[in-house]
Design an enzyme around this catalytic site. Structure first.
Site, PDB file in Angstrom:
ATOM      1  N   ALA A  70       0.602  -1.265  -0.309  1.00  0.00           N
ATOM      2  CA  ALA A  70       0.231   0.221  -0.069  1.00  0.00           C
ATOM      3  C   ALA A  70       0.992   1.630   0.020  1.00  0.00           C
ATOM      4  O   ALA A  70       0.457   2.048  -0.182  1.00  0.00           O
ATOM      5  CB  ALA A  70      -0.727  -0.144   0.910  1.00  0.00           C
ATOM      6  N   HIS A 107      -4.173 -10.055  -3.823  1.00  0.00           N
ATOM      7  CA  HIS A 107      -5.531  -9.551  -3.176  1.00  0.00           C
ATOM      8  C   HIS A 107      -5.985  -9.089  -4.310  1.00  0.00           C
ATOM      9  O   HIS A 107      -7.551  -8.843  -3.768  1.00  0.00           O
ATOM     10  CB  HIS A 107      -5.008  -8.556  -2.154  1.00  0.00           C
ATOM     11  CG  HIS A 107      -3.571  -8.901  -1.547  1.00  0.00           C
ATOM     12  ND1 HIS A 107      -3.294  -8.011  -0.258  1.00  0.00           N
ATOM     13  CD2 HIS A 107      -3.481  -9.952  -0.854  1.00  0.00           C
ATOM     14  CE1 HIS A 107      -2.226  -9.150   0.302  1.00  0.00           C
ATOM     15  NE2 HIS A 107      -2.306 -10.501  -0.369  1.00  0.00           N
ATOM     16  N   SER A 153       4.648  -3.233   5.063  1.00  0.00           N
ATOM     17  CA  SER A 153       5.144  -3.448   6.272  1.00  0.00           C
ATOM     18  C   SER A 153       5.152  -5.279   6.055  1.00  0.00           C
ATOM     19  O   SER A 153       6.012  -5.021   7.503  1.00  0.00           O
ATOM     20  CB  SER A 153       3.946  -3.220   7.031  1.00  0.00           C
ATOM     21  OG  SER A 153       2.710  -4.234   6.732  1.00  0.00           O
TER      22      SER A 153
HETATM   23  P1  NAD Z   1       0.388  -1.797   4.824  1.00  0.00           P
HETATM   24  O1  NAD Z   1      -0.273  -0.502   5.398  1.00  0.00           O
HETATM   25  O2  NAD Z   1       0.571  -2.612   6.121  1.00  0.00           O
HETATM   26  O3  NAD Z   1       1.905  -1.380   4.824  1.00  0.00           O
HETATM   27  C1  NAD Z   1       2.216   0.213   4.451  1.00  0.00           C
HETATM   28  C2  NAD Z   1       3.737   0.692   4.285  1.00  0.00           C
HETATM   29  O4  NAD Z   1       4.352   1.882   3.801  1.00  0.00           O
HETATM   30  C3  NAD Z   1       4.028   0.824   6.138  1.00  0.00           C
HETATM   31  O5  NAD Z   1       4.941   0.408   6.989  1.00  0.00           O
HETATM   32  C4  NAD Z   1       4.648   2.490   5.727  1.00  0.00           C
HETATM   33  O6  NAD Z   1       5.283   3.150   6.378  1.00  0.00           O
HETATM   34  C5  NAD Z   1       5.028   2.807   4.265  1.00  0.00           C
HETATM   35  N1  NAD Z   1       4.811   3.521   3.485  1.00  0.00           N
HETATM   36  C6  NAD Z   1       3.746   4.066   3.232  1.00  0.00           C
HETATM   37  N2  NAD Z   1       3.836   5.781   2.385  1.00  0.00           N
HETATM   38  C7  NAD Z   1       4.503   5.854   2.009  1.00  0.00           C
HETATM   39  C8  NAD Z   1       6.121   6.109   1.041  1.00  0.00           C
HETATM   40  N3  NAD Z   1       5.372   7.373   0.966  1.00  0.00           N
HETATM   41  N4  NAD Z   1       7.292   5.755   0.827  1.00  0.00           N
HETATM   42  C9  NAD Z   1       7.777   4.777   1.555  1.00  0.00           C
HETATM   43  N5  NAD Z   1       6.744   4.155   2.874  1.00  0.00           N
HETATM   44  C10 NAD Z   1       6.128   4.125   2.368  1.00  0.00           C
HETATM   45  O7  NAD Z   1       0.612  -2.370   3.162  1.00  0.00           O
HETATM   46  P2  NAD Z   1       0.489  -3.657   3.346  1.00  0.00           P
HETATM   47  O8  NAD Z   1       1.310  -4.158   3.486  1.00  0.00           O
HETATM   48  O9  NAD Z   1       0.093  -3.490   1.242  1.00  0.00           O
HETATM   49  O10 NAD Z   1      -0.735  -3.807   3.582  1.00  0.00           O
HETATM   50  C11 NAD Z   1      -2.055  -3.852   3.350  1.00  0.00           C
HETATM   51  C12 NAD Z   1      -2.848  -4.559   2.562  1.00  0.00           C
HETATM   52  O11 NAD Z   1      -3.827  -3.395   2.254  1.00  0.00           O
HETATM   53  C13 NAD Z   1      -2.635  -5.223   1.243  1.00  0.00           C
HETATM   54  O12 NAD Z   1      -2.107  -6.345   1.488  1.00  0.00           O
HETATM   55  C14 NAD Z   1      -3.221  -4.922   0.274  1.00  0.00           C
HETATM   56  O13 NAD Z   1      -4.050  -5.835   0.161  1.00  0.00           O
HETATM   57  C15 NAD Z   1      -4.498  -3.768   1.418  1.00  0.00           C
HETATM   58  N6  NAD Z   1      -4.265  -2.064   0.938  1.00  0.00           N
HETATM   59  C16 NAD Z   1      -4.292  -1.426  -0.533  1.00  0.00           C
HETATM   60  C17 NAD Z   1      -4.136  -0.812  -1.135  1.00  0.00           C
HETATM   61  C18 NAD Z   1      -3.961  -0.050  -2.043  1.00  0.00           C
HETATM   62  O14 NAD Z   1      -4.570  -0.990  -3.045  1.00  0.00           O
HETATM   63  N7  NAD Z   1      -3.822   1.012  -2.493  1.00  0.00           N
HETATM   64  C19 NAD Z   1      -4.457   0.574  -0.389  1.00  0.00           C
HETATM   65  C20 NAD Z   1      -4.590  -0.188   1.135  1.00  0.00           C
HETATM   66  C21 NAD Z   1      -4.481  -1.276   1.973  1.00  0.00           C
END
Ligand code: NAD
Length: 250
Positions: free
Chosen positions: A23, A118, A193
């Site tokens: 994300a 996902h 994360s």
């Molecule tokens: P997460 O929210 O668990 O982690 C995101 C990580 O990215 C965090 O540790 C944060 O510190 C870091 N981060 C955020 N913005 C950043 C940037 N600009 N530069 C560097 N680091 C940055 O996300 P995840 O591990 O992908 O897991 C969450 C689940 O939720 C995923 O499996 C996904 O399916 C879903 N999700 C998807 C979206 C999307 O499609 N955009 C959005 C939210 C959640």
């Protein structure tokens, strides 16, 4: 700057590079992530698949949350991070992207080899007959009626074509992601994360098989200790700097 040069050098040396995104790569497109302090889960608990299947109240809550998230997705455009990865793929420097994201922004940026672990929020599917439709009209219908939609063909429950907690991953997609992780020699983990399995096992698998592992993530992850390089900066800015420095032109 030293980190950026190091990544550019490793990218130039690598024969098979894979990017794995979470994300965090899409926050710079205005889509909130889940686990950051201001992320989605600071405001609402996710609906588990089992609850979705058996509880009308849970289905209602699912559609309420999804209709809010859909607003963020609908207007979002790819950012520098998505664009650099698409350019590297087009130039033959990146085999493809394995993503945890459901927003479709890699494809919107031009990436073709995208494994969506996902699923995708761009479509809904019927849990009974598996038919699929574009998500937009169903979200609009829910917003107007506040009734969780049913399949027009078989009356089964409609859900976004994404993997909810407690729902199994698509085995074919997972197998392809495992193979890509096993076979690469440079693995870039960007904006995840790295706590949700089995997806978070992919960087560890790549590392075990001898690949270099680079993690770019603002916050610490459980895999930082095994990474060859950890960068705690913005993904978009970092990748753009790497692209500018890359020894072979992108
Ligand atoms: P997460 O929210 O668990 O982690 C995101 C990580 O990215 C965090 O540790 C944060 O510190 C870091 N981060 C955020 N913005 C950043 C940037 N600009 N530069 C560097 N680091 C940055 O996300 P995840 O591990 O992908 O897991 C969450 C689940 O939720 C995923 O499996 C996904 O399916 C879903 N999700 C998807 C979206 C999307 O499609 N955009 C959005 C939210 C959640």
């Amino acid at each position: 700057m030293q980190d950026v040069s190091q990544i550019a050098a490793w990218l130039a040396e690598a024969t098979t590079t894979v990017a794995f995104t979470g994300a965090g790569i899409s926050t710079e497109s205005g889509i909130p992530d889940f686990r950051s302090p201001t992320g989605i889960w600071s405001q609402a608990q996710p609906v588990y698949f089992e609850d979705f299947l058996h509880s009308p109240a849970a289905r209602q809550e699912y559609w309420r949350q999804k209709s809010i998230a859909h607003r963020d997705f609908a207007g979002a455009q790819p950012n520098d991070g998505h664009r650099v990865l698409a350019a590297w793929e087009a130039a033959g420097r990146l085999c493809g992207v394995i993503t945890q994201n459901i927003d479709g922004l890699h494809q919107a940026a031009g990436s073709r080899q995208v494994l969506e672990l996902h699923g995708t929020a761009r479509e809904v599917s019927c849990l009974t007959c598996s038919r699929r439709w574009p998500a937009d009209p169903w979200v609009d219908q829910f917003v107007a009626t506040q009734v969780a939609p049913e399949c027009p063909e078989c009356r089964g429950p409609l859900k976004h074509a994404t993997i909810s907690f407690g729902q199994p991953l698509d085995e074919t997609v997972l197998e392809q992601a495992l193979a890509a992780s096993r076979d690469c020699d440079l693995f870039l983990a960007l904006g995840s994360s790295l706590v949700v399995h089995p997806a978070a096992g992919l960087p560890a698998l790549a590392k075990q098989q001898g690949a270099r592992l680079v993690i770019i993530n603002r916050e610490p992850t459980p895999l930082d200790g095994i990474a060859d390089l950890v960068v705690r900066e913005s993904i978009g800015q970092t990748l753009k700097q790497v692209a500018a420095l890359a020894i072979r032109p992108v």
